[in-house]
Scaffold this active site. Structure first.
Site, PDB file in Angstrom:
ATOM      1  N   HIS A   1      64.940  42.729  23.092  1.00 62.89           N
ATOM      2  CA  HIS A   1      64.794  42.996  24.528  1.00 62.89           C
ATOM      3  C   HIS A   1      65.905  42.334  25.334  1.00 62.89           C
ATOM      4  CE1 HIS A   1      62.427  43.753  28.243  1.00 62.89           C
ATOM      5  NE2 HIS A   1      63.023  42.641  28.651  1.00 62.89           N
ATOM      6  N   GLU A   2      66.107  41.043  25.094  1.00 65.32           N
ATOM      7  CA  GLU A   2      67.110  40.318  25.874  1.00 65.32           C
ATOM      8  C   GLU A   2      68.529  40.758  25.509  1.00 65.32           C
ATOM      9  OE1 GLU A   2      66.156  38.802  28.354  1.00 65.32           O
ATOM     10  OE2 GLU A   2      64.034  38.624  27.844  1.00 65.32           O
TER      11      GLU A   2
ATOM     12  N   HIS B   1      69.582  43.628  27.686  1.00 61.57           N
ATOM     13  CA  HIS B   1      70.127  43.182  28.971  1.00 61.57           C
ATOM     14  C   HIS B   1      71.554  42.637  28.786  1.00 61.57           C
ATOM     15  CE1 HIS B   1      66.375  43.704  31.011  1.00 61.57           C
ATOM     16  NE2 HIS B   1      65.739  42.724  30.374  1.00 61.57           N
TER      17      HIS B   1
END
Length: 455
Positions: free
Chosen positions: A22-23, A26
């Site tokens: 997920h990170e 980003h």
């Protein structure tokens, strides 16, 4: 203790992978957009491990509290930015770039689910065929006329191959329809249609095992009560049981099938059972004390013996589900889409009160399922990881300030009004979002504790 550590490790791997993916979504898109990343952290709070890498000396850290993570970018709203780096600040990017950076996290979770499902479907998994057992009295399955040994071939006109296919299709139907038509074929190759009332799922607010509430049980062949194997060091070995022994009675109760043995033993953890059996041509009386085994909060008895194999063909009860690379990819896309939509539908029904908030799960329940799926095999563990990844993606896209979806909502408003929201509006939104998130976490932890206490 060993089971606890196993479940904890399985949970840590799932959460670790999902947070990193997920990170990294980003992080990767921020870098593509020219934004300077100051820190990539798995976990919150004080860093227990920290290293700096790259031309920007980005900090890569592991936080003290591992349930989550974040990517910290250069931003004038958080600290002064040198003039020569203003073009690399997140807040200086166009609204479309900010949307791309924020949306990349949840999208990375969906992409992970697609890749995992693709690999699993391509590799293939051995699944249980949807062969039904005798339903308990006064259940929807009993009322529908379901009989032991019937195999489901279609649910509401859609072909199914596995037990999991049937479960998933019924859950989908229960969200909108009152009943479902099961097309079944019995051991005599006769086809019948069973109308299954799905009200029991909704009446309980979707709590508990949907199949159990409907009375759908898995087929249990009528196996003779003959021991096939006795595990070394087990309660059965200590009692003197041997392979080939035939049970006649346990505690005075006549034994007709292996299911009778399982039922009595599981209900008697730590109790002395008087067993009458046949060995060779002689009858023999023994005393057996089943070991105590904890299974999802229940105390069960276990002798450590298994039934003797019969002529029941494995192919009758299992099927290997596998696809070619192209079909597997299409199936992975379809699976990810369906699970995402279903998650949103269930969240909506929670808000309207149609689904109980007690279905909300926290880290303890997730850890429990992580451990259980890992014990079943790598394919089941990966599919569980994909499902949690989808849930994380959906949750983060909800329009709640503080989550990615909340930031996306701000940017949509910015596009419509052709200007950013005021700092005050965003501050109020963050406070509301934090309160909602804390409330959800409190519900989840309460449900976890309640499940532990009630079993």
């Amino acid at each position: 203790m060993s089971d606890f550590l196993y479940y904890l490790a399985a949970f840590a791997v799932v959460i670790g992978v999902l947070v990193v993916v997920h990170e990294y979504g980003h992080y990767a898109v921020a870098r593509l957009c020219g934004v300077k990343v100051l820190r990539f952290s798995v976990g919150f709070g004080r860093a227990i491990w920290l290293r700096r890498f790259g031309a920007d000396q980005t900090e890569w850290a592991i936080g003290l509290f591992p349930l989550g993570g974040y990517v910290k970018m250069l931003d004038e709203r958080e600290a002064p930015v040198a003039a020569h780096e203003l073009h690399r600040a997140f807040n200086r990017q166009s609204v479309w770039r900010r949307i791309a950076i924020v949306a990349a996290g949840p999208l990375a979770n969906f992409l992970l689910a697609i890749v995992v499902y693709w690999g699993v479907f391509w590799h293939g998994t051995e699944e249980l065929r949807p062969v039904l057992g005798t339903p308990p009295a006064a259940t929807a399955a009993a009322a529908a006329g379901v009989e032991n040994g019937e195999r489901v071939v279609k649910v509401a006109g859609e072909a199914v191959q596995t037990w999991e296919d049937v479960r998933w299709r019924l859950l989908q139907l229960a969200s909108d329809d009152n009943d479902a038509l099961l097309e079944v074929i019995n051991e005599r190759h006769e086809i019948a249609v069973r109308r299954l009332d799905l009200a029991a799922i909704r009446e309980a607010g979707w709590e508990g095992d949907a199949f159990q509430r409907l009375g759908l049980t898995y087929f249990r062949p009528q196996l003779p009560p003959v021991i096939g194997r006795v595990l070394g060091g087990s309660a059965g070995e200590r009692a003197g049981l041997q392979a080939g022994d035939v049970f006649l009675e346990i505690e005075g109760e006549k034994i007709a099938t292996w299911a009778d043995v399982v039922r009595i033993v599981r209900a008697a953890p730590g109790k002395s059972l008087q067993v009458l059996l046949v060995r060779g041509e002689s009858e023999l009386a023994l005393t057996a004390v089943p070991d105590l085994q904890e299974e999802r909060g229940r105390r069960l008895g276990r002798l450590g013996i298994s039934v003797q194999e019969t002529g029941q063909r494995r192919d009758d009860l299992t099927v290997v589900v596998a696809y070619g690379p192209v079909d597997a990819f299409g199936r992975a896309l379809h699976e990810t889409w369906e699970k995402s939509v279903f998650s949103l539908v269930m969240l909506g029904k929670m808000v309207t009160g149609e689904v109980s908030w007690r279905n909300l799960s926290g880290p303890v329940t997730i850890a429990d399922y992580a451990g259980q799926s890992a014990k079943l095999g790598i394919e089941y563990y990966l599919k569980f990881m994909a499902l949690v990844s989808i849930s994380l993606g959906v949750l983060n896209l909800l329009p709640i300030p503080i989550l990615d979806g909340g930031h996306l909502m701000y940017y949509v408003v910015e596009i419509i009004k052709r200007g950013p929201l005021s700092e005050r509006s965003m501050e109020i939104g963050q406070q509301i979002g934090l309160a909602l998130l804390l409330m959800l976490m409190a519900f989840a932890f309460y449900n976890d504790i309640n499940r532990l206490i009630s079993g």
